[in-house]
Motif scaffolding. Structure first.
Motif, PDB file in Angstrom:
ATOM      1  N   THR A  63       0.807  -1.160  -0.121  1.00 38.62           N
ATOM      2  CA  THR A  63      -0.001   0.059   0.061  1.00 38.62           C
ATOM      3  C   THR A  63       1.064   1.326  -0.158  1.00 38.62           C
ATOM      4  OG1 THR A  63      -1.648  -1.174   1.383  1.00 38.62           O
ATOM      5  CG2 THR A  63      -1.848   1.404   1.195  1.00 38.62           C
ATOM      6  N   ARG A  81      -1.062   3.234  -9.596  1.00 36.75           N
ATOM      7  CA  ARG A  81      -2.296   2.577 -10.089  1.00 36.75           C
ATOM      8  C   ARG A  81      -2.239   1.803 -11.239  1.00 36.75           C
ATOM      9  NH1 ARG A  81      -5.601   7.698  -8.534  1.00 36.75           N
ATOM     10  NH2 ARG A  81      -6.936   6.832  -6.770  1.00 36.75           N
ATOM     11  N   GLY A  86      -2.706  -0.505  -4.567  1.00 32.57           N
ATOM     12  CA  GLY A  86      -3.262   0.750  -3.671  1.00 32.57           C
ATOM     13  C   GLY A  86      -2.515   1.893  -3.443  1.00 32.57           C
ATOM     14  N   VAL A  88      -3.021   5.468  -1.131  1.00 29.64           N
ATOM     15  CA  VAL A  88      -3.890   6.387  -0.027  1.00 29.64           C
ATOM     16  C   VAL A  88      -3.253   7.641   0.028  1.00 29.64           C
ATOM     17  CG1 VAL A  88      -4.319   6.559   2.424  1.00 29.64           C
ATOM     18  CG2 VAL A  88      -4.330   4.271   1.535  1.00 29.64           C
ATOM     19  N   ASP A 122      -7.190   7.466   5.072  1.00 30.09           N
ATOM     20  CA  ASP A 122      -7.714   6.365   4.195  1.00 30.09           C
ATOM     21  C   ASP A 122      -8.323   7.190   3.001  1.00 30.09           C
ATOM     22  OD1 ASP A 122      -9.563   7.776   5.681  1.00 30.09           O
ATOM     23  OD2 ASP A 122     -10.688   5.828   6.201  1.00 30.09           O
ATOM     24  N   VAL A 124      -8.824   7.839  -0.793  1.00 27.43           N
ATOM     25  CA  VAL A 124      -8.524   7.683  -1.838  1.00 27.43           C
ATOM     26  C   VAL A 124      -8.339   8.939  -2.808  1.00 27.43           C
ATOM     27  CG1 VAL A 124      -9.183   6.380  -4.010  1.00 27.43           C
ATOM     28  CG2 VAL A 124      -9.899   5.648  -1.706  1.00 27.43           C
ATOM     29  N   ARG A 258     -15.156   7.611  -4.664  1.00 26.78           N
ATOM     30  CA  ARG A 258     -14.141   7.532  -3.722  1.00 26.78           C
ATOM     31  C   ARG A 258     -14.920   8.391  -2.357  1.00 26.78           C
ATOM     32  NH1 ARG A 258     -11.111  12.374  -3.047  1.00 26.78           N
ATOM     33  NH2 ARG A 258     -12.025  14.058  -4.478  1.00 26.78           N
TER      34      ARG A 258
END
Length: 359
Positions: A63, A81, A86, A88, A122, A124, A258
């Motif tokens: 992440t 991406r 992932g 954040v 958290d 997006v 999102r």
């Protein structure tokens, strides 16, 4: 056991990245907060690939926690991406923590990763790859032109204040547009007097204002076409013009899904009240956070509706009779408008449009 097998058995790995114009600084943390490694990479396509490859040497459940995903980190975010990893978005560390722990690029990257591990971050990030990104870039050009046009008008009137009396008395009574057209048509003649120099200056500024006005009109036409193509139901709402619709779409981004809920959307727009209670006092106050341009766009629409929209006028009358102040009523209306816009953008959340699909 080989190093590769050991890496495959590891759990989640969070890569904190502190982004800059020329370099990105990365720190890898394991699921327990232990530092696995740290490194610097160039902020270009080759550097993005090297950073991702370096990250994968520490594990495969990755992440990325990236600061500045909408500015210096936009390129890295898109590259991550594309590798189906992932991402954040992490806000900058608060000043109190920086005073206590110090400041360095590696510390900032580590703090970004720890914010994700602790559950404090958290969000997006926006994808910035569709019609909304096109709208955003055109709106930037329009906003810059509007500021320049305003500056030109201020300069024109400042020059006129100190102009020779005959010229000033001839031009000052004119309305704004009449003044612009008259000044744009001035003929200074030979540059031998103060009046001739003043006419030259007034003509130059007035013609610049006209050029900027034409440019703004072209930008507004493009914005109207794009916003109507993307969200016709939003543009059709009372008091929501192309500019307001563009601002709302920019806040939502090309991936509006999102934003997980309507209260989250209200908070993003800065219209969600937050508790401010203490002791025996229970109250709420206005949220000073959120997207300020979106908040201003909501305010402008509310003012238009208060003047020309019958349901809104009836609501204002009822709330006034209940003892609410005008400021309180406007805050309520902004919250209701944010809820209405959230509903109007539902098709975008269900079926996001890309540039290709819109074309």
């Amino acid at each position: 056991m080989t190093s590769m097998n050991h890496n495959q058995r590891r759990g989640r790995v969070v890569i904190g990245v502190d982004t800059h114009k020329h370099i990105h600084v990365a720190v890898a943390l394991d699921d327990f907060g232990g530092v696995l490694g740290k490194e610097k990479f160039t902020a270009d396509t080759a550097g993005y690939g090297q950073l991702i490859d370096w990250s994968m040497t520490h594990g495969h459940l990755l992440t990325f926690a990236i600061e500045g995903t909408g500015s210096y980190g936009a390129g890295l975010t898109a590259a991550v991406r594309r590798r189906d990893i992932g991402v954040v978005e992490v806000m900058r560390t608060d000043r109190r923590d920086r005073r206590l722990r110090g400041k360095s690029d590696f510390l900032d990257a580590e703090n970004a990763a720890r914010a994700v591990l602790a559950g404090h971050a958290d969000a997006v990030p926006k994808t910035a790859d569709g019609l909304v990104e096109m709208i955003r870039t055109i709106k930037v050009a329009k906003d810059v032109a509007v500021k320049a046009r305003t500056s030109a008008m201020i300069s024109l009137k400042a020059v006129l204040v100190n102009a020779p009396a005959p010229l000033r008395e001839q031009l000052q009574p004119l309305s704004k547009m009449a003044l612009i057209h008259r000044c744009a048509g001035l003929r200074p003649g030979s540059m031998t007097t103060v009046e001739a120099a003043t006419k030259h200056t007034l003509r130059s500024i007035a013609r610049r204002w006209e050029q900027l006005n034409d440019e703004i009109t072209a930008h507004e036409k493009m914005l109207a076409e794009l916003t109507t193509t993307l969200a016709p139901q939003l543009c059709a709402a009372f008091g929501v013009g192309a500019d307001t619709a563009a601002e709302m779409l920019i806040v939502a981004g090309d991936n509006p899904e999102r934003v997980r809920s309507e209260p989250a959307w209200a908070r993003l727009c800065g219209v969600a009240p937050i508790p401010a209670s203490s002791g025996m006092t229970t109250r709420h106050r206005l949220n000073r956070g959120g997207h300020r341009q979106a908040n201003a766009a909501l305010y402008r629409t509310v003012i238009v509706r208060m003047q020309h929209h019958e349901p809104t006028k009836s609501y204002v009358a009822r709330r006034t009779a209940e003892g609410k102040t005008k400021a309180e009523i406007i805050r309520c209306l902004k919250r209701l408008l944010a809820r209405e816009i959230w509903s109007l953008m539902r098709p975008l959340r269900i079926n996001p449009q890309t540039v290709e699909s819109a074309a």
